[in-house]
Design a protein around this motif. Structure first.
Motif, mmCIF file in Angstrom:
data_model
loop_
_atom_site.group_PDB
_atom_site.id
_atom_site.type_symbol
_atom_site.label_atom_id
_atom_site.label_comp_id
_atom_site.label_asym_id
_atom_site.label_seq_id
_atom_site.Cartn_x
_atom_site.Cartn_y
_atom_site.Cartn_z
ATOM 1 N N GLY A 214 16.287 50.064 48.356
ATOM 2 C CA GLY A 214 15.205 49.380 49.060
ATOM 3 C C GLY A 214 15.513 47.922 49.290
ATOM 4 N N LEU A 215 14.670 47.035 48.778
ATOM 5 C CA LEU A 215 14.777 45.603 49.032
ATOM 6 C C LEU A 215 15.265 44.886 47.773
ATOM 7 N N SER A 216 16.263 44.039 47.938
ATOM 8 C CA SER A 216 16.817 43.313 46.799
ATOM 9 C C SER A 216 15.839 42.257 46.295
ATOM 10 N N GLU A 217 16.154 41.677 45.150
ATOM 11 C CA GLU A 217 15.357 40.582 44.593
ATOM 12 C C GLU A 217 15.681 39.304 45.371
ATOM 13 N N ARG A 218 14.763 38.889 46.248
ATOM 14 C CA ARG A 218 14.976 37.697 47.066
ATOM 15 C C ARG A 218 13.676 36.888 47.098
ATOM 16 N N VAL A 219 13.803 35.575 46.983
ATOM 17 C CA VAL A 219 12.642 34.694 47.005
ATOM 18 C C VAL A 219 11.896 34.802 48.329
ATOM 19 N N ILE A 220 12.624 35.026 49.423
ATOM 20 C CA ILE A 220 12.009 35.037 50.750
ATOM 21 C C ILE A 220 10.881 36.048 50.847
ATOM 22 N N PHE A 221 10.988 37.181 50.158
ATOM 23 C CA PHE A 221 9.941 38.196 50.244
ATOM 24 C C PHE A 221 8.620 37.689 49.666
ATOM 25 N N ARG A 222 8.699 36.861 48.630
ATOM 26 C CA ARG A 222 7.478 36.314 48.029
ATOM 27 C C ARG A 222 6.909 35.163 48.859
ATOM 28 N N GLU A 223 7.782 34.417 49.524
ATOM 29 C CA GLU A 223 7.335 33.259 50.293
ATOM 30 C C GLU A 223 6.584 33.641 51.558
ATOM 31 N N LEU A 224 6.844 34.825 52.099
ATOM 32 C CA LEU A 224 6.278 35.200 53.395
ATOM 33 C C LEU A 224 4.815 35.630 53.312
ATOM 34 N N PHE A 225 4.331 35.937 52.113
ATOM 35 C CA PHE A 225 2.983 36.491 51.976
ATOM 36 C C PHE A 225 1.906 35.559 52.545
ATOM 37 N N LEU A 226 1.964 34.286 52.204
ATOM 38 C CA LEU A 226 0.894 33.367 52.601
ATOM 39 C C LEU A 226 0.781 33.224 54.117
ATOM 40 N N SER A 227 1.893 33.359 54.822
ATOM 41 C CA SER A 227 1.857 33.257 56.283
ATOM 42 C C SER A 227 1.605 34.613 56.942
ATOM 43 N N ALA A 247 20.846 39.068 55.855
ATOM 44 C CA ALA A 247 21.211 40.192 54.990
ATOM 45 C C ALA A 247 19.972 40.946 54.532
ATOM 46 N N ALA A 248 18.906 40.199 54.185
ATOM 47 C CA ALA A 248 17.658 40.840 53.771
ATOM 48 C C ALA A 248 17.045 41.631 54.920
ATOM 49 N N GLN A 250 18.650 43.077 57.292
ATOM 50 C CA GLN A 250 19.415 44.311 57.449
ATOM 51 C C GLN A 250 19.010 45.350 56.412
ATOM 52 N N GLU A 251 18.626 44.885 55.206
ATOM 53 C CA GLU A 251 18.129 45.820 54.195
ATOM 54 C C GLU A 251 16.870 46.523 54.695
ATOM 55 N N VAL A 252 15.986 45.762 55.336
ATOM 56 C CA VAL A 252 14.758 46.354 55.878
ATOM 57 C C VAL A 252 15.121 47.389 56.945
ATOM 58 N N ARG A 253 16.050 47.036 57.812
ATOM 59 C CA ARG A 253 16.475 47.962 58.873
ATOM 60 C C ARG A 253 17.078 49.231 58.281
ATOM 61 N N ASN A 254 17.910 49.075 57.250
ATOM 62 C CA ASN A 254 18.525 50.233 56.610
ATOM 63 C C ASN A 254 17.472 51.127 55.959
ATOM 64 N N LEU A 255 16.435 50.509 55.403
ATOM 65 C CA LEU A 255 15.361 51.289 54.788
ATOM 66 C C LEU A 255 14.644 52.130 55.843
ATOM 67 N N LEU A 256 14.311 51.515 56.982
ATOM 68 C CA LEU A 256 13.622 52.248 58.045
ATOM 69 C C LEU A 256 14.491 53.394 58.569
ATOM 70 N N LEU A 257 15.796 53.158 58.656
ATOM 71 C CA LEU A 257 16.706 54.222 59.093
ATOM 72 C C LEU A 257 16.751 55.348 58.061
ATOM 73 N N GLY A 258 16.812 54.973 56.775
ATOM 74 C CA GLY A 258 16.854 55.985 55.714
ATOM 75 C C GLY A 258 15.591 56.815 55.653
ATOM 76 N N LEU A 259 14.468 56.227 56.050
ATOM 77 C CA LEU A 259 13.199 56.951 56.056
ATOM 78 C C LEU A 259 13.030 57.803 57.316
ATOM 79 N N ASN A 260 14.026 57.722 58.204
ATOM 80 C CA ASN A 260 13.991 58.450 59.483
ATOM 81 C C ASN A 260 12.810 58.037 60.354
#
Length: 264
Positions: A214-227, A247-248, A250-260
């Motif tokens: 899924g999604l790696s441990e990245r600060v950006i995922f927590r920062e986006l919530f408020l906006s 890179a993050a 692309q992880e989201v894109r790979n997840l959507l592809l894996g979920l078909n």
């Protein structure tokens, strides 16, 4: 009915709402008509994320994909029978209200075993269960022997999913595609990381799910919530993408592809 995607487990802090939001916006950017139902009426994390997004759109005058959403709160009826009937009626009203004009409905469940959570699970076409890279989260799925890493028995959550799968089949003659998503994986190799991966792979056939990174441990995922933004929005808000953000994304894109849910 549109395709129903349920995001659920019985543990908080696994990235359910972050996963939900990125799946929602990813589908919307592919042209899908998407709606969300937040069944965690106490915390309302996904609903607050979407409210923050609407506020950002209004404040900055930008055009971003904005899913429809509703919140179903726990019933205040005193008896269990009345409360469950009330919750079922309000849940079906939200589901049926979105169905005619949407291609996908995403249901975000509370991190606890509640009637609303079980109800949501029983309507899934696809069930997404995010887990952290930890044996604390693996315990959500199965009891594991500490010495041998052998799976001893399925957990109560896995048994609940099995029961809702039966409910779904008995009601609609439809199956549930259960996908376990391994979130917050460290970029560093470690023995615990390898062992968690080993156990999750052994569990795939044992309790009947597909396993995806899924999604790696990245600060950006927590920062986006408020906006109210996702990584898929950043190139539309006037800023470029750093290498880590690309890179993050692309992880989201790979997840959507894996979920078909999307195609190359």
């Amino acid at each position: 009915m549109p395709r129903v995607i349920v995001v659920g487990n019985e543990k908080g802090g696994s990235g359910k709402s972050t996963t939900s939001m990125h799946v929602l916006i990813g589908l919307a950017l592919e042209g899908g008509r998407v709606a969300a139902i937040d069944l965690d009426g106490r915390q309302r994390t996904l609903a607050r994320y979407l409210e923050n997004r609407q506020a950002y759109i209004t404040r900055h005058g930008v055009r971003l994909a904005m899913p429809s959403f509703a919140v179903v709160t726990p019933s205040e009826h005193e008896t269990r029978t009345e409360a469950e009937a009330d919750e079922a009626a309000r849940f079906r009203a939200a589901l049926d209200g979105f169905a005619p004009e949407h291609d996908f409905i995403l249901i975000d469940c509370p991190g606890a075993d509640t009637h609303l959570s079980r109800l949501g699970h029983s309507f899934a076409d696809q069930l997404l269960t995010p887990v952290n890279d930890s044996f604390i989260d693996v315990d959500l799925l199965a009891t594991v022997d500490a010495e041998t890493l052998r799976v001893l028995k399925p957990s109560r959550y896995a048994e609940m999913v099995w029961e809702q799968r039966k409910q779904r089949f008995n009601r609609d003659r439809q199956s549930i595609d259960w996908v376990v998503i391994r979130n917050r994986v460290s970029h560093l190799d470690a023995r615990n990381k390898r062992h968690v991966g080993q156990v999750l792979q052994s569990l795939e056939k044992r309790i009947g799910f597909r396993f995806l990174p899924g999604l790696s441990e990245r600060v950006i995922f927590r920062e986006l919530f408020l906006s109210g933004l996702t990584l898929l929005d950043l190139d539309k808000t006037g800023g470029g993408l750093s290498m880590a953000q690309a890179a993050a994304r692309q992880e989201v894109r790979n997840l959507l592809l894996g979920l078909n849910l999307v195609t190359d």
